[in-house]
Structure formats: C-alpha cells, structure tokens
Design an enzyme around this catalytic site. Structure first.
Site, PDB file in Angstrom:
ATOM      1  N   GLU A 114       0.846  -1.205   0.000  1.00  0.00           N
ATOM      2  CA  GLU A 114       0.000   0.000   0.000  1.00  0.00           C
ATOM      3  C   GLU A 114       0.874   1.246   0.000  1.00  0.00           C
ATOM      4  O   GLU A 114       2.058   1.163   0.289  1.00  0.00           O
ATOM      5  CB  GLU A 114      -0.858   0.040   1.285  1.00  0.00           C
ATOM      6  CG  GLU A 114      -1.765  -1.139   1.446  1.00  0.00           C
ATOM      7  CD  GLU A 114      -2.370  -1.229   2.853  1.00  0.00           C
ATOM      8  OE1 GLU A 114      -2.175  -0.297   3.659  1.00  0.00           O
ATOM      9  OE2 GLU A 114      -3.021  -2.237   3.116  1.00  0.00           O
ATOM     10  N   LYS A 116       2.283   4.546   1.711  1.00  0.00           N
ATOM     11  CA  LYS A 116       2.410   5.070   3.068  1.00  0.00           C
ATOM     12  C   LYS A 116       2.009   6.542   3.006  1.00  0.00           C
ATOM     13  O   LYS A 116       2.781   7.395   2.567  1.00  0.00           O
ATOM     14  CB  LYS A 116       3.829   4.915   3.598  1.00  0.00           C
ATOM     15  CG  LYS A 116       3.945   5.301   5.054  1.00  0.00           C
ATOM     16  CD  LYS A 116       5.272   4.806   5.622  1.00  0.00           C
ATOM     17  CE  LYS A 116       5.318   4.982   7.116  1.00  0.00           C
ATOM     18  NZ  LYS A 116       5.294   6.377   7.544  1.00  0.00           N
ATOM     19  N   ASP A 118       1.255  10.239   3.945  1.00  0.00           N
ATOM     20  CA  ASP A 118       1.974  11.104   4.867  1.00  0.00           C
ATOM     21  C   ASP A 118       1.008  12.048   5.585  1.00  0.00           C
ATOM     22  O   ASP A 118       0.849  13.201   5.224  1.00  0.00           O
ATOM     23  CB  ASP A 118       3.024  11.906   4.084  1.00  0.00           C
ATOM     24  CG  ASP A 118       4.077  12.467   5.006  1.00  0.00           C
ATOM     25  OD1 ASP A 118       4.075  12.127   6.195  1.00  0.00           O
ATOM     26  OD2 ASP A 118       4.907  13.251   4.526  1.00  0.00           O
ATOM     27  N   TYR A 224      -6.938   1.954   6.553  1.00  0.00           N
ATOM     28  CA  TYR A 224      -5.964   0.966   6.085  1.00  0.00           C
ATOM     29  C   TYR A 224      -5.831  -0.291   6.945  1.00  0.00           C
ATOM     30  O   TYR A 224      -5.147  -1.214   6.556  1.00  0.00           O
ATOM     31  CB  TYR A 224      -4.597   1.585   5.836  1.00  0.00           C
ATOM     32  CG  TYR A 224      -3.988   2.322   7.006  1.00  0.00           C
ATOM     33  CD1 TYR A 224      -3.624   1.662   8.167  1.00  0.00           C
ATOM     34  CD2 TYR A 224      -3.761   3.694   6.924  1.00  0.00           C
ATOM     35  CE1 TYR A 224      -3.070   2.328   9.226  1.00  0.00           C
ATOM     36  CE2 TYR A 224      -3.202   4.377   7.992  1.00  0.00           C
ATOM     37  CZ  TYR A 224      -2.861   3.684   9.143  1.00  0.00           C
ATOM     38  OH  TYR A 224      -2.315   4.345  10.193  1.00  0.00           O
ATOM     39  N   LYS A 313      10.821   3.176   2.973  1.00  0.00           N
ATOM     40  CA  LYS A 313      10.891   4.634   2.939  1.00  0.00           C
ATOM     41  C   LYS A 313      11.512   5.089   1.624  1.00  0.00           C
ATOM     42  O   LYS A 313      12.561   4.589   1.222  1.00  0.00           O
ATOM     43  CB  LYS A 313      11.743   5.140   4.103  1.00  0.00           C
ATOM     44  CG  LYS A 313      11.060   5.048   5.459  1.00  0.00           C
ATOM     45  CD  LYS A 313       9.974   6.113   5.585  1.00  0.00           C
ATOM     46  CE  LYS A 313       9.283   6.073   6.923  1.00  0.00           C
ATOM     47  NZ  LYS A 313       9.815   6.951   7.925  1.00  0.00           N
ATOM     48  N   CYS A 407      27.081  41.611  15.073  1.00  0.00           N
ATOM     49  CA  CYS A 407      25.727  41.125  14.794  1.00  0.00           C
ATOM     50  C   CYS A 407      25.178  41.817  13.547  1.00  0.00           C
ATOM     51  O   CYS A 407      25.192  43.045  13.467  1.00  0.00           O
ATOM     52  CB  CYS A 407      24.817  41.406  15.986  1.00  0.00           C
ATOM     53  SG  CYS A 407      23.071  41.134  15.641  1.00  0.00           S
ATOM     54  N   CYS A 410      22.094  44.257  14.924  1.00  0.00           N
ATOM     55  CA  CYS A 410      22.278  45.415  15.806  1.00  0.00           C
ATOM     56  C   CYS A 410      23.694  45.974  15.773  1.00  0.00           C
ATOM     57  O   CYS A 410      23.953  47.050  16.320  1.00  0.00           O
ATOM     58  CB  CYS A 410      21.885  45.063  17.239  1.00  0.00           C
ATOM     59  SG  CYS A 410      23.038  43.930  18.026  1.00  0.00           S
ATOM     60  N   CYS A 425      24.896  36.830  19.362  1.00  0.00           N
ATOM     61  CA  CYS A 425      24.945  38.266  19.578  1.00  0.00           C
ATOM     62  C   CYS A 425      24.895  38.499  21.088  1.00  0.00           C
ATOM     63  O   CYS A 425      24.120  37.862  21.795  1.00  0.00           O
ATOM     64  CB  CYS A 425      23.742  38.929  18.909  1.00  0.00           C
ATOM     65  SG  CYS A 425      23.466  40.623  19.431  1.00  0.00           S
ATOM     66  N   CYS A 430      18.996  43.178  21.645  1.00  0.00           N
ATOM     67  CA  CYS A 430      19.104  43.117  20.179  1.00  0.00           C
ATOM     68  C   CYS A 430      17.710  42.972  19.565  1.00  0.00           C
ATOM     69  O   CYS A 430      16.953  42.078  19.929  1.00  0.00           O
ATOM     70  CB  CYS A 430      19.978  41.929  19.783  1.00  0.00           C
ATOM     71  SG  CYS A 430      20.018  41.609  18.021  1.00  0.00           S
TER      72      CYS A 430
HETATM   73  P1  AMP Z   1       5.955   5.220  11.559  1.00  0.00           P
HETATM   74  O1  AMP Z   1       5.328   6.511  12.003  1.00  0.00           O
HETATM   75  O2  AMP Z   1       7.202   5.382  10.789  1.00  0.00           O
HETATM   76  O3  AMP Z   1       6.028   4.211  12.646  1.00  0.00           O
HETATM   77  O4  AMP Z   1       4.970   4.605  10.490  1.00  0.00           O
HETATM   78  C1  AMP Z   1       3.712   4.156  10.874  1.00  0.00           C
HETATM   79  C2  AMP Z   1       2.689   5.150  10.432  1.00  0.00           C
HETATM   80  O5  AMP Z   1       2.516   5.106   9.034  1.00  0.00           O
HETATM   81  C3  AMP Z   1       1.342   4.844  10.978  1.00  0.00           C
HETATM   82  O6  AMP Z   1       1.157   5.364  12.267  1.00  0.00           O
HETATM   83  C4  AMP Z   1       0.437   5.511   9.986  1.00  0.00           C
HETATM   84  O7  AMP Z   1       0.154   6.828  10.425  1.00  0.00           O
HETATM   85  C5  AMP Z   1       1.243   5.642   8.733  1.00  0.00           C
HETATM   86  N1  AMP Z   1       0.661   4.983   7.546  1.00  0.00           N
HETATM   87  C6  AMP Z   1       0.413   5.608   6.391  1.00  0.00           C
HETATM   88  N2  AMP Z   1      -0.109   4.778   5.482  1.00  0.00           N
HETATM   89  C7  AMP Z   1      -0.229   3.573   6.079  1.00  0.00           C
HETATM   90  C8  AMP Z   1      -0.701   2.297   5.643  1.00  0.00           C
HETATM   91  N3  AMP Z   1      -1.158   2.111   4.396  1.00  0.00           N
HETATM   92  N4  AMP Z   1      -0.685   1.292   6.527  1.00  0.00           N
HETATM   93  C9  AMP Z   1      -0.211   1.474   7.788  1.00  0.00           C
HETATM   94  N5  AMP Z   1       0.266   2.650   8.236  1.00  0.00           N
HETATM   95  C10 AMP Z   1       0.267   3.696   7.398  1.00  0.00           C
HETATM   96 ZN    ZN Z   2      22.252  41.702  17.678  1.00  0.00          ZN
END
Ligand code: AMP
Ligand code: ZN
Length: 669
Positions: A114, A116, A118, A224, A313, A407, A410, A425, A430
């Site tokens: 899947e 990951k 963000d 997920y 990653k 600095c 100032c 500084c 400042c």
């Molecule tokens: P980490 O923060 O590095 O431990 O990674 C785990 C985090 O990845 C989880 O807490 C989720 O927030 C995130 N995550 C994003 N996509 C997924 C996915 N498809 N399955 C599981 N975790 C995911």
């Molecule tokens: Zn300064």
C-alpha cells in the site's frame, strides 16, 4: 409525541444523505449536484430544529457539534498502536522477507503493498455501527480523544452502512496536495501563518479543541487496517477481505496490490519512487503487510513493531542548484545562523529558495562557498539543507564564507564559547532577538495569534509600541490603525486574535515563553507535572530531572529562566493582562468506582443507547471493549444478544442484565 410521518421522513432523509455522502466522498461518483445535496441537508436541519427530540449523534447534521472542549481526554488503546519498522532500499526488504521465511518456516504467504500516506493516524471505534470514539495514536498505549474533530471529516461515516457492528479500525487523516495549495493561498490572503506542509496542516487541525476549526480544513481520511472486529455472521481471514469489508461499510480505501513474493514487492516499491508525484496526496513510502491474518498472529510483534509489516521509505529527493549568497540571520536566543540563498528549485512538493547551513563549523566542513553548485534535500520535515558541494562545477569565482564579528542586525559584538558551535549576539536588547521571541510567541504551536506576522512586529518594535511579547496584550485598535497596511478592520481582527489567545492551554503558554531547550513536546510534559506557571516557577532542578524526558540541560534552563528579573517582569505583565497562567480545571469530578473494570455490551438496552451506556461507564472510570476475553469484567446483556453472550459464558465472565448494570452504575452514589 412527534408524528410518525415526520419520524419516518427524518429517517429517510438521513439515509438519503448518507448514501450521497458515500457516493461523493468514497466512490467519487456523485449522483446529485452539490445544490441538491445542500437542499436535502437543509430540509433535515429544519426538521431537527423543529423536533429536537429527533436529533441523534449520528445524524449527518451533527458533523460539527457542541462547544469547544477545555482539554483533550485520554483514550487508552485496547490494542497497542505499534509503529512500523523501516526499510531503506531493496536489500533491507530482502532481509525482511528472509526473517519472515525463517519465522514461518514456509514460503506460502502473500504480501499486500500500500502507499504510506503522509498524514497522521487515527484510531476509530464504532459501537453498534455508530462512531463512538476517534483518537490519535499518542504514545501507542494512550492517545487523545479527538472525536469532535474527526466527525467533521466527510469521508468518516458517522454511521456504518451495515447494522449491528462493533469494530475498531485505523486509517490516515491527510490533506490532498491541491487542497493544501488552496488552503495556504487563502491563509496568505488573510495574512495568517502558512502551513509548512500538508501533514503539519492536518495534524494541526486535529489537535484543536474547537471542532469548527477542523470543519473548515479540507481533511480527508483513508482506512488501512481493521484492528478489532467480531461477528459470527462474517469471517475475515485476510487483509484483502478486511479492506474490502471496510469499503462496504462506507470507508475510503486506497490503492493496493497483492504480491506473491518479495521480488514483486521490490519492483512495485521502486516503481512508485518515481510515480509518487502522480498521486493527489503525499506519500513518503510504501507499506508492506502480510495478507493472511493467521500468519500475522503467528509472527506476532516485538515491543515496538509488528513482525508482519514494514515501511519502505522513499529516498529523500535531492536536487542541484546554485548558492547565490550566504546570509546570516539572528534567532531568538541570539544565535547567528548562516543560510544559503539558493536559485529556487522544486523539491518534495514545494519551492525551496533557502537552506540552513546550521553554523560556522558546518559551513567549513562542507566547504560551501558563494556561487557553488550544491546538492540540496529536505531534512526530516521541512528545513532544506545542503548535502554537499559539487566541486567539479567550481569555476574559480567562488567566494569563501566568513562569520561576521558583529551582529548583522544590531551591530554589537558577537561571541562564540569555546566548546559551543554557535556564535551569538551579546546584546540582550538586540531587536532581532526581540522580534524572534515575539514571532515565536505568536506562532502556531505557541499562542497561535493570527495576523501578527514579521512585518507587523517590526513596525510595532520600531514605533516603540511594544518591547516584548507581553506588551501585545496592552495594544489597542488605535495604536494599530496608524501603521502601514493596517486598516480599521484588520486592526480589529488583530486585537481580537490577541484577546482570544489569553485563554490558550497552559502547555502552549509554556512553549511560547521561549525557555531555551523547551520545545512543544517538553511543554506538554511539564504541564502534566505542573498545573500553573507559578508551580513551574518554584520547581528546582532536582525535582525537574526526576521527570521522564526532562534532562539536566533543560532543567537548568527552566530554573534560570525564572531567575531572570526581566522574565519575571514579563510574566507579571502577562498576569496583569489576564492571560491564563493555569491549567483549565476539568469538569466536576465523578466518582471513579468502575476503575479497572472492563465492560462489553451485547444486544439492545432499553434505557440507553450503546453510546450513552459506554459514556456512563467511562465517566465512572471504567473501560468499554468491543470483544469478550478472559479479562473482561462484565458482559452487559440486552435484548437479542449476539455471540458474545455464549463466549462470556464459556469464559466465566460475569453477566449483567440491564437492572444489574444500572445498580452497578449507581453504586458510586
Ligand atoms: P511510523 O510513524 O514510521 O512508525 O509509520 C507508521 C505510520 O505510518 C502509521 O502510524 C500511519 O500513520 C502511517 N501509515 C500511512 N499509510 C499507512 C498504511 N497504508 N498502513 C499502515 N500505516 C500507514
Ligand atoms: Zn544583535
């Protein structure tokens, strides 16, 4: 009594609206126009307004409900939320696969790959098919109850599309790239602080006490993982089945791919390194999970990670560009930081035109010179940094950098202690330090005062309207109207924003004070141990270092902060202006006679909905679980109990009927 017809109409409207929400937010295939949808919603709102007794928590009108909260309640996770082990590159994926093979003594298993996503994870609990609690991950054992904010997300169903279901699932809250651009554009127009990236924006929205803020942010949710689920009617043996089931229940699920071996997994992961740009939200890697649930159980987990999953990653994106100049800025502690001014490049979703060079030694070590061609990447989250100089590209026109001895703001002497990398500084008044400490005070994780940005602060300082952050609370509208780019309305807004910040949570205030080494996480920890600034002020070093995560350097810095005459004066000004210097008291304490008792419900109760019953248990200190185990204290049985009833009998769990339950609740009074 409300007319049966009206009751029926309300029910139909809700079902109709839910159907369209599902089509729009999950299937991405709307059947009616936004206008028609709004009309349905309006109709339902009208009926609920007229007949308040028909209002229910899971009605589509209740996405933004209730008053802002005073503080976040804690939620103990019934299943620990582990983090994922990381794999960088294909060798580490192969190692992962070798471990699995060894542990299972077979190669008869499948992987699901899947994205990951963000964002930040959310744990949702449904009882009787109704959203009960939504929590953050926190430290994995205990998270924060953010149900009020999660409810505002349209792709989180308030009610599942099947009846009688108890379950717990996890997913990611995030903001799409396009939505993020829009959001920041709007904020720029309103002169509000910009968000650094979609993840920060999403996390900031979920950590709000007032659900109206989250409701205005374009948050999305993708499910997920199904974590706890039990139903004698339905068996789920694989992750694939779980995902499809979540979809049937009304959740957005994301792209996934089944793979038969690690070779396929690696191919897919590497393909997405390039393709990640094409998706409409940000991903920072891929997650690889064993498909068969029985094998997951066999593999188990370490204290930190499940052994059946790993996160691949993506490598940080790097680009080459030119250093046009090296500029030195002065921070709020007086530290001088050299920054590379870059030819703008597009990197991981945003345009980068500056990169930090940290300090003098770092510039020397990397040998960065003005006019050099350099490789840059984003470090950790946001701050771009110079990875290295491409020396082959030098032409002889490069200019070496020298740390100034005055600095740059100032003009006073700067000073570098022998064993420190940082040059500072020496001037305590400042203007750069003042300005930075005020900017820090108003920043989002601190007092979050919108409309007070760098240009306004400069003007306020230059016109002697303020000297420090406490003076902000003594400004009035007329002071501001005089200033450049300020009019009647914007002045009024700024004054209101400042006024509103007087009530911020204590941890924000502690962070805002700008005590060296005390970041926003440490501020939260301090708030747990000290419920007012006054208490923190009288803490000594020995006491402070006893707190987990507070080290000697931070403790010294806290003690010193409260020794300074100047700081004490500023604190007094804050107090006189009625800035809240204490933790909010939680609502009146209820007896906690159900502490350490866990409850499971089955069947329908007469007096309470499932949610009401669960809330009562929790108010009195008890816990509610969705499945019976030998650790369960009580099973409460209503009409038409399910399979949990027999399980409880098998496991010798104490069984209560509704009357017993009520008696137990009242036991504390
Ligand atoms: P980490 O923060 O590095 O431990 O990674 C785990 C985090 O990845 C989880 O807490 C989720 O927030 C995130 N995550 C994003 N996509 C997924 C996915 N498809 N399955 C599981 N975790 C995911
Ligand atoms: Zn300064």
């Amino acid at each position: 009594m409300v007319d049966k017809k009206i009751k029926k109409r309300v029910k139909e409207l809700r079902e109709e609206i839910r159907k369209h929400e599902y089509k729009y937010y999950v299937l991405d295939n709307p059947e009616i126009s936004d206008y028609e949808y709004d009309q349905l919603m309006k109709k339902l709102e009208e009926l609920e307004e007229k007949h308040p007794e028909l209002k229910t928590e899971d009605s589509p009108t209740q996405r933004v409900g209730g008053e802002p909260r005073d503080e976040f309640k804690k939620v103990e996770h019934s299943t620990q939320v582990l983090s994922l082990d990381n794999a960088f590159g294909k060798e580490e994926l192969k190692d992962f696969d070798d471990r699995i093979k060894r542990n299972l003594s077979t190669d008869n298993y499948e992987y699901i790959v899947e994205h990951k996503i963000d964002g930040l994870s959310a744990i949702l609990r449904y009882e009787d098919s109704t959203l009960d609690i939504g929590a953050t991950r926190g430290n994995g054992l205990v998270g924060e109850d953010v149900t009020h904010n999660l409810k505002t997300i349209n792709s989180i169903p308030l009610k599942l599309r099947k009846e009688n279901i108890d379950l717990q699932l996890r997913g990611e809250v995030f903001i799409k790239k396009e939505d993020f651009k829009e959001l920041n554009k709007k904020r720029e127009e309103e002169e509000k602080n910009l968000f650094a990236n979609p993840r920060n924006a999403a996390a900031g929205s979920i950590r709000q006490l007032d659900p109206r803020v989250a409701a205005e942010r374009p948050l999305s949710f993708i499910a997920y993982d199904l974590v706890e689920f039990e139903d004698s009617q339905k068996e789920i043996n694989s992750h694939l089945q779980a995902l499809e089931f979540l979809k049937e229940l009304g959740f957005n699920i994301n792209w996934y791919q089944k793979c038969n071996d690690i070779k396929e997994v690696i191919e897919i992961c590497e393909k997405w390194v390039k393709k990640r740009e094409e998706i409409d939200f940000e991903i920072d890697g891929m997650v690889i999970k064993i498909n068969q649930l029985s094998l997951r159980e066999k593999l188990g987990s370490t204290s930190k990670n499940p052994r059946w999953a790993i996160a691949y990653k993506f490598p940080a994106q790097q680009k080459t560009t030119k250093v046009k100049d090296i500029e030195v800025t002065v921070g709020r502690t007086g530290a001088l930081t050299p920054n590379a001014v870059l030819e703008p490049v597009f990197l991981d979703g945003s345009t980068v035109s500056r990169a930090t060079l940290h300090n003098e030694d770092e510039v020397k070590r990397k040998d960065v010179r003005i006019n050099d061609t350099v490789l840059v990447q984003k470090a950790g989250d946001v701050i771009p940094e110079v990875v290295k100089v491409i020396k082959e590209k030098r032409t002889g026109n490069e200019i070496e950098f020298e740390m100034p001895d005055k600095c740059p703001v100032c003009g006073e002497e700067v000073y570098r202690e022998e064993d420190e990398a940082v040059t500072r500084c020496t001037n305590i008044s400042c203007p750069a330090q003042r300005k930075e400490s005020i900017l820090h005070f108003v920043s989002r994780d601190a007092m979050d005062i919108d409309g007070v940005g760098p240009s306004l602060i400069n003007q306020l300082l230059n016109n002697d309207l303020i000297e420090d952050y406490a003076d902000l609370y003594y400004l009035n509208k007329d002071d501001l109207i005089e200033l450049e780019r300020m009019a009647e309305k914007s002045s009024k807004n700024v004054i209101e924003a400042i006024e509103a910040s007087k009530d911020r949570e204590l941890n924000r205030l502690i962070y805002a004070l700008g005590i060296r080494h005390v970041g926003s996480n440490a501020s939260r920890i301090l708030t747990k141990n000290y419920h007012s600034i006054e208490k923190l002020k009288s803490a000594d070093k020995d006491e402070l270092v006893k707190i987990d995560e507070i080290g000697p350097v931070m403790a010294d810095s806290i003690v010193n902060f409260f020794k300074s005459e100047h700081n004490l004066k500023v604190l007094k000004k804050l107090r006189d202006a009625n800035v809240k210097l204490k933790k909010a008291k939680s609502k009146k304490e209820k007896p906690q006679h159900l502490k350490e008792k866990s409850f499971v419900f089955t069947g329908a109760l007469e007096r309470y909905t499932r949610k009401e019953a669960s809330d009562l248990v929790r108010t009195y200190g008890g816990e509610v679980k969705s499945s019976v185990s030998s650790k369960t204290s009580y099973l409460v049985v209503g009409d038409n109990p399910g399979s949990k009833y027999e399980q409880a009998q098998d496991l010798d769990v104490k069984i209560l009927d509704e009357n017993d339950f009520v008696e137990l609740l009242e036991g504390g009074n």
